[in-house]
Design a protein around this motif. Structure first.
Motif, PDB file in Angstrom:
ATOM      1  N   GLU A 194      -4.069   1.538  -2.742  1.00  9.40           N
ATOM      2  CA  GLU A 194      -3.434   0.373  -3.340  1.00  9.40           C
ATOM      3  C   GLU A 194      -2.885   0.784  -4.704  1.00  9.40           C
ATOM      4  O   GLU A 194      -3.610   1.342  -5.523  1.00  9.40           O
ATOM      5  CB  GLU A 194      -4.475  -0.742  -3.488  1.00  9.40           C
ATOM      6  CG  GLU A 194      -3.831  -2.109  -3.554  1.00  9.40           C
ATOM      7  CD  GLU A 194      -4.876  -3.213  -3.502  1.00  9.40           C
ATOM      8  OE1 GLU A 194      -4.862  -4.049  -4.406  1.00  9.40           O
ATOM      9  OE2 GLU A 194      -5.703  -3.222  -2.573  1.00  9.40           O
ATOM     10  N   GLU A 195      -1.599   0.504  -4.931  1.00 11.54           N
ATOM     11  CA  GLU A 195      -0.934   0.982  -6.142  1.00 11.54           C
ATOM     12  C   GLU A 195      -1.707   0.623  -7.419  1.00 11.54           C
ATOM     13  O   GLU A 195      -1.852   1.451  -8.311  1.00 11.54           O
ATOM     14  CB  GLU A 195       0.478   0.385  -6.239  1.00 11.54           C
ATOM     15  CG  GLU A 195       1.483   1.058  -5.329  1.00 11.54           C
ATOM     16  CD  GLU A 195       1.564   0.392  -3.958  1.00 11.54           C
ATOM     17  OE1 GLU A 195       0.575  -0.241  -3.530  1.00 11.54           O
ATOM     18  OE2 GLU A 195       2.625   0.517  -3.302  1.00 11.54           O
ATOM     19  N   SER A 196      -2.184  -0.610  -7.491  1.00 13.11           N
ATOM     20  CA  SER A 196      -2.847  -1.063  -8.710  1.00 13.11           C
ATOM     21  C   SER A 196      -4.224  -0.431  -8.895  1.00 13.11           C
ATOM     22  O   SER A 196      -4.784  -0.470  -9.978  1.00 13.11           O
ATOM     23  CB  SER A 196      -2.980  -2.580  -8.692  1.00 13.11           C
ATOM     24  OG  SER A 196      -3.726  -2.980  -7.575  1.00 13.11           O
ATOM     25  N   MET A 253       0.835  -1.207   0.000  1.00  7.14           N
ATOM     26  CA  MET A 253       0.000   0.000   0.000  1.00  7.14           C
ATOM     27  C   MET A 253       0.867   1.254   0.000  1.00  7.14           C
ATOM     28  O   MET A 253       1.907   1.300   0.652  1.00  7.14           O
ATOM     29  CB  MET A 253      -0.871   0.031   1.258  1.00  7.14           C
ATOM     30  CG  MET A 253      -1.911  -1.087   1.308  1.00  7.14           C
ATOM     31  SD  MET A 253      -3.249  -0.874   0.144  1.00  7.14           S
ATOM     32  CE  MET A 253      -4.502  -0.177   1.249  1.00  7.14           C
ATOM     33  N   ALA A 254       0.404   2.240  -0.706  1.00 11.06           N
ATOM     34  CA  ALA A 254       1.068   3.541  -0.699  1.00 11.06           C
ATOM     35  C   ALA A 254       0.182   4.528   0.060  1.00 11.06           C
ATOM     36  O   ALA A 254      -1.012   4.280   0.241  1.00 11.06           O
ATOM     37  CB  ALA A 254       1.277   4.024  -2.124  1.00 11.06           C
ATOM     38  N   ILE A 255       0.791   5.595   0.498  1.00 10.36           N
ATOM     39  CA  ILE A 255       0.012   6.630   1.191  1.00 10.36           C
ATOM     40  C   ILE A 255      -0.182   7.819   0.254  1.00 10.36           C
ATOM     41  O   ILE A 255       0.784   8.337  -0.300  1.00 10.36           O
ATOM     42  CB  ILE A 255       0.745   7.102   2.473  1.00 10.36           C
ATOM     43  CG1 ILE A 255       1.034   5.936   3.413  1.00 10.36           C
ATOM     44  CG2 ILE A 255      -0.047   8.203   3.164  1.00 10.36           C
ATOM     45  CD1 ILE A 255      -0.167   5.413   4.170  1.00 10.36           C
ATOM     46  N   ASP A 256      -1.412   8.205   0.101  1.00  7.83           N
ATOM     47  CA  ASP A 256      -1.721   9.431  -0.638  1.00  7.83           C
ATOM     48  C   ASP A 256      -1.177  10.604   0.175  1.00  7.83           C
ATOM     49  O   ASP A 256      -1.609  10.835   1.303  1.00  7.83           O
ATOM     50  CB  ASP A 256      -3.254   9.501  -0.757  1.00  7.83           C
ATOM     51  CG  ASP A 256      -3.737  10.739  -1.488  1.00  7.83           C
ATOM     52  OD1 ASP A 256      -3.077  11.776  -1.398  1.00  7.83           O
ATOM     53  OD2 ASP A 256      -4.799  10.650  -2.120  1.00  7.83           O
ATOM     54  N   PRO A 257      -0.190  11.340  -0.364  1.00 11.85           N
ATOM     55  CA  PRO A 257       0.447  12.390   0.440  1.00 11.85           C
ATOM     56  C   PRO A 257      -0.468  13.580   0.724  1.00 11.85           C
ATOM     57  O   PRO A 257      -0.194  14.373   1.626  1.00 11.85           O
ATOM     58  CB  PRO A 257       1.662  12.827  -0.404  1.00 11.85           C
ATOM     59  CG  PRO A 257       1.371  12.369  -1.783  1.00 11.85           C
ATOM     60  CD  PRO A 257       0.433  11.198  -1.679  1.00 11.85           C
ATOM     61  N   VAL A 258      -1.540  13.702  -0.015  1.00 12.41           N
ATOM     62  CA  VAL A 258      -2.432  14.855   0.171  1.00 12.41           C
ATOM     63  C   VAL A 258      -3.414  14.612   1.311  1.00 12.41           C
ATOM     64  O   VAL A 258      -3.528  15.394   2.243  1.00 12.41           O
ATOM     65  CB  VAL A 258      -3.174  15.181  -1.137  1.00 12.41           C
ATOM     66  CG1 VAL A 258      -4.180  16.296  -0.927  1.00 12.41           C
ATOM     67  CG2 VAL A 258      -2.166  15.570  -2.215  1.00 12.41           C
ATOM     68  N   TYR A 292       0.991   7.972  -5.277  1.00  9.89           N
ATOM     69  CA  TYR A 292      -0.315   7.423  -5.643  1.00  9.89           C
ATOM     70  C   TYR A 292      -1.407   8.210  -4.942  1.00  9.89           C
ATOM     71  O   TYR A 292      -1.257   8.591  -3.778  1.00  9.89           O
ATOM     72  CB  TYR A 292      -0.393   5.947  -5.239  1.00  9.89           C
ATOM     73  CG  TYR A 292       0.640   5.111  -5.966  1.00  9.89           C
ATOM     74  CD1 TYR A 292       0.300   4.449  -7.142  1.00  9.89           C
ATOM     75  CD2 TYR A 292       1.935   5.003  -5.485  1.00  9.89           C
ATOM     76  CE1 TYR A 292       1.238   3.685  -7.821  1.00  9.89           C
ATOM     77  CE2 TYR A 292       2.891   4.256  -6.168  1.00  9.89           C
ATOM     78  CZ  TYR A 292       2.536   3.594  -7.332  1.00  9.89           C
ATOM     79  OH  TYR A 292       3.463   2.859  -8.005  1.00  9.89           O
ATOM     80  N   PHE A 293      -2.499   8.414  -5.660  1.00  9.42           N
ATOM     81  CA  PHE A 293      -3.578   9.247  -5.131  1.00  9.42           C
ATOM     82  C   PHE A 293      -4.923   8.539  -5.209  1.00  9.42           C
ATOM     83  O   PHE A 293      -5.169   7.764  -6.132  1.00  9.42           O
ATOM     84  CB  PHE A 293      -3.636  10.567  -5.914  1.00  9.42           C
ATOM     85  CG  PHE A 293      -2.328  11.293  -5.899  1.00  9.42           C
ATOM     86  CD1 PHE A 293      -1.974  12.076  -4.817  1.00  9.42           C
ATOM     87  CD2 PHE A 293      -1.431  11.140  -6.933  1.00  9.42           C
ATOM     88  CE1 PHE A 293      -0.741  12.710  -4.774  1.00  9.42           C
ATOM     89  CE2 PHE A 293      -0.191  11.778  -6.899  1.00  9.42           C
ATOM     90  CZ  PHE A 293       0.151  12.562  -5.814  1.00  9.42           C
ATOM     91  N   CYS A 294      -5.773   8.870  -4.245  1.00 14.86           N
ATOM     92  CA  CYS A 294      -7.098   8.257  -4.197  1.00 14.86           C
ATOM     93  C   CYS A 294      -8.011   8.866  -5.247  1.00 14.86           C
ATOM     94  O   CYS A 294      -9.004   8.266  -5.624  1.00 14.86           O
ATOM     95  CB  CYS A 294      -7.698   8.434  -2.811  1.00 14.86           C
ATOM     96  SG  CYS A 294      -8.052  10.149  -2.407  1.00 14.86           S
ATOM     97  N   SER A 295      -7.679  10.077  -5.690  1.00 15.48           N
ATOM     98  CA  SER A 295      -8.532  10.754  -6.661  1.00 15.48           C
ATOM     99  C   SER A 295      -7.708  11.731  -7.491  1.00 15.48           C
ATOM    100  O   SER A 295      -6.600  12.112  -7.099  1.00 15.48           O
ATOM    101  CB  SER A 295      -9.641  11.528  -5.939  1.00 15.48           C
ATOM    102  OG  SER A 295      -9.076  12.614  -5.247  1.00 15.48           O
ATOM    103  N   VAL A 296      -8.277  12.133  -8.614  1.00 16.59           N
ATOM    104  CA  VAL A 296      -7.595  13.094  -9.486  1.00 16.59           C
ATOM    105  C   VAL A 296      -7.462  14.441  -8.769  1.00 16.59           C
ATOM    106  O   VAL A 296      -6.500  15.167  -8.962  1.00 16.59           O
ATOM    107  CB  VAL A 296      -8.380  13.245 -10.813  1.00 16.59           C
ATOM    108  CG1 VAL A 296      -7.775  14.347 -11.678  1.00 16.59           C
ATOM    109  CG2 VAL A 296      -8.368  11.931 -11.594  1.00 16.59           C
ATOM    110  N   ALA A 297      -8.425  14.747  -7.906  1.00 18.87           N
ATOM    111  CA  ALA A 297      -8.364  16.015  -7.169  1.00 18.87           C
ATOM    112  C   ALA A 297      -7.121  16.065  -6.287  1.00 18.87           C
ATOM    113  O   ALA A 297      -6.448  17.096  -6.192  1.00 18.87           O
ATOM    114  CB  ALA A 297      -9.623  16.188  -6.327  1.00 18.87           C
ATOM    115  N   CYS A 298      -6.785  14.936  -5.647  1.00 19.28           N
ATOM    116  CA  CYS A 298      -5.593  14.889  -4.806  1.00 19.28           C
ATOM    117  C   CYS A 298      -4.331  15.035  -5.652  1.00 19.28           C
ATOM    118  O   CYS A 298      -3.387  15.702  -5.259  1.00 19.28           O
ATOM    119  CB  CYS A 298      -5.556  13.587  -4.015  1.00 19.28           C
ATOM    120  SG  CYS A 298      -6.635  13.609  -2.587  1.00 19.28           S
TER     121      CYS A 298
END
Ligand SMILES: [Zn+2]
Length: 51
Positions: free
Chosen positions: A12-14, A1-6, A28-34
């Motif tokens: 999850e990377e994939s 797992m990666a952490i969304d820095p925002v 890696y981001f959870c959303s395009v906004a991040c």
């Protein structure tokens, strides 16, 4: 797992909604906004991560 820095959510990377490369590191981001927020001011989010 990666952490969304925002938003600090685990991503999850994939399944990341968006990714960005900064200084040869991949984020890696959870959303395009991040991703957009990160791309506008990456240092702001990375500085907070370095604790
Ligand atoms: Zn996020």
């Amino acid at each position: 797992m990666a952490i969304d820095p925002v938003c600090k959510m685990e991503v999850e990377e994939s399944k990341a909604a968006a990714t960005s490369e900064y200084k040869d590191k991949k984020y890696y981001f959870c959303s395009v906004a991040c991703k957009k927020a990160f791309d506008q001011d990456p240092e702001k989010y990375l500085a907070e991560e370095k604790k």
